[in-house]
Scaffold this active site. Sequence first.
Site, PDB file in Angstrom:
ATOM      1  N   VAL A   1      -2.047 -28.552  16.284  1.00 54.63           N
ATOM      2  CA  VAL A   1      -3.100 -27.587  15.937  1.00 54.63           C
ATOM      3  C   VAL A   1      -3.706 -27.828  14.555  1.00 54.63           C
ATOM      4  O   VAL A   1      -4.730 -27.233  14.217  1.00 54.63           O
ATOM      5  CB  VAL A   1      -2.609 -26.119  16.038  1.00 54.63           C
ATOM      6  CG1 VAL A   1      -2.201 -25.769  17.453  1.00 54.63           C
ATOM      7  CG2 VAL A   1      -1.500 -25.821  15.034  1.00 54.63           C
TER       8      VAL A   1
ATOM      9  N   TYR B   1       4.446 -18.390   3.460  1.00 57.44           N
ATOM     10  CA  TYR B   1       4.368 -17.870   4.833  1.00 57.44           C
ATOM     11  C   TYR B   1       3.554 -16.570   4.858  1.00 57.44           C
ATOM     12  O   TYR B   1       2.619 -16.415   5.654  1.00 57.44           O
ATOM     13  CB  TYR B   1       5.782 -17.626   5.358  1.00 57.44           C
ATOM     14  CG  TYR B   1       5.843 -17.152   6.786  1.00 57.44           C
ATOM     15  CD1 TYR B   1       5.607 -18.028   7.845  1.00 57.44           C
ATOM     16  CD2 TYR B   1       6.146 -15.828   7.097  1.00 57.44           C
ATOM     17  CE1 TYR B   1       5.670 -17.603   9.160  1.00 57.44           C
ATOM     18  CE2 TYR B   1       6.213 -15.388   8.411  1.00 57.44           C
ATOM     19  CZ  TYR B   1       5.980 -16.274   9.439  1.00 57.44           C
ATOM     20  OH  TYR B   1       6.036 -15.853  10.749  1.00 57.44           O
ATOM     21  N   ALA B   2       3.892 -15.636   3.963  1.00 53.65           N
ATOM     22  CA  ALA B   2       3.216 -14.332   3.949  1.00 53.65           C
ATOM     23  C   ALA B   2       1.734 -14.498   3.637  1.00 53.65           C
ATOM     24  O   ALA B   2       0.881 -13.822   4.237  1.00 53.65           O
ATOM     25  CB  ALA B   2       3.879 -13.419   2.919  1.00 53.65           C
TER      26      ALA B   2
ATOM     27  N   SER C   1       2.362 -11.713  11.123  1.00 51.71           N
ATOM     28  CA  SER C   1       3.774 -11.386  10.889  1.00 51.71           C
ATOM     29  C   SER C   1       3.882 -10.123  10.042  1.00 51.71           C
ATOM     30  O   SER C   1       2.993  -9.832   9.231  1.00 51.71           O
ATOM     31  CB  SER C   1       4.451 -12.535  10.139  1.00 51.71           C
ATOM     32  OG  SER C   1       5.720 -12.140   9.681  1.00 51.71           O
TER      33      SER C   1
END
Length: 267
Positions: free
Chosen positions: A71, A162-163, A149
């Site tokens: 992706v 990630y956040a 998330s």
Amino acid sequence: MQDELNQAFRLDGRVAVVTGAASGIGREAARVFALAGARVVLGDVNEAGLAESVAAVQAVGGEASARRTDVTQRAEVDALAEAAVRAMGRLDVWVNSAGAVTYGAVLETAEPELDRLTNVNLKGTYWGCAAAARAMQAQGAGSIINVSSTGADSAGAGLSVYAMTKAAVNTLTRTCAKEFGSFGVRVNAVAPGWIDTPMANTRFRDSDGEIDPELRERGLRDRAQASPLGLTGVPRDVALAMLYLASDAGRFVTGQVLRPNGGASMP
Ligand SMILES: NC(=O)c1ccc[n+]([C@@H]2O[C@H](COP(=O)([O-])OP(=O)(O)OC[C@H]3O[C@@H](n4cnc5c(N)ncnc54)[C@H](O)[C@@H]3O)[C@@H](O)[C@H]2O)c1
């Protein structure tokens, strides 16, 4: 009455593409969509996992095909959408579930790691939205579901990259909902809490890479405590939320972030 309700959640005659479909939430989304009557096209970098997911869909009587797709590469995402339309004749649902996680303090994060996460979680979702909308525009209808998330809602030390990528996914979701609504395409995100998948278990591995049962038990207890229900999640909890957004049951819902997270965050 029961038929009317069932019908609202059915996907008969529809075609759904799921990225990150070789494992975890993506695999279960493909299985649940197939149970609801959709034909599914699965994309992932993990070809062995894709073959297992195709088998899981076929095991419930569904029709699935798979295509190796990275992706982070726009051309591969476009090719996945084009292959789905060519093979199945249409494209109704697109789930961007491909994702990766990394743990590390801001002061210690290396640039390649930041680039890797940004490329998979953010760029991959971005190209997924674009490729799906292009195909759906001709039909004048469709539902795109991004995977965010709970980490996007609250600050967690060690989870900066990630956040950050997941918060950007929420923003991208709202922008796409505004841009694609005029041609009938809805765009929403699901933001799961802790869900029992290979990714979520990486934190419980010992130095040999094996899951440490004690670490896992403690980890699950801690995560359950973050939920007012005292629960942790399984992929089905997220896949059923996705089914709501994918089907006519969610026809009036766009630009939203739905949180199957046991109440772990309530922004
Ligand atoms: N499990 C959780 O607790 C949890 C919580 C919140 C959000 N999420 C999100 O849910 C999504 C699915 O995660 P999961 O828990 O099922 O993890 P998983 O590791 O089981 O599945 C992720 C899949 O993404 C694929 N992938 C990674 N990089 C890719 C790339 N470049 N191109 C194509 N595929 C790629 C992997 O091969 C894997 O099959 C992710 O976006 C993740 O961030 C998971």
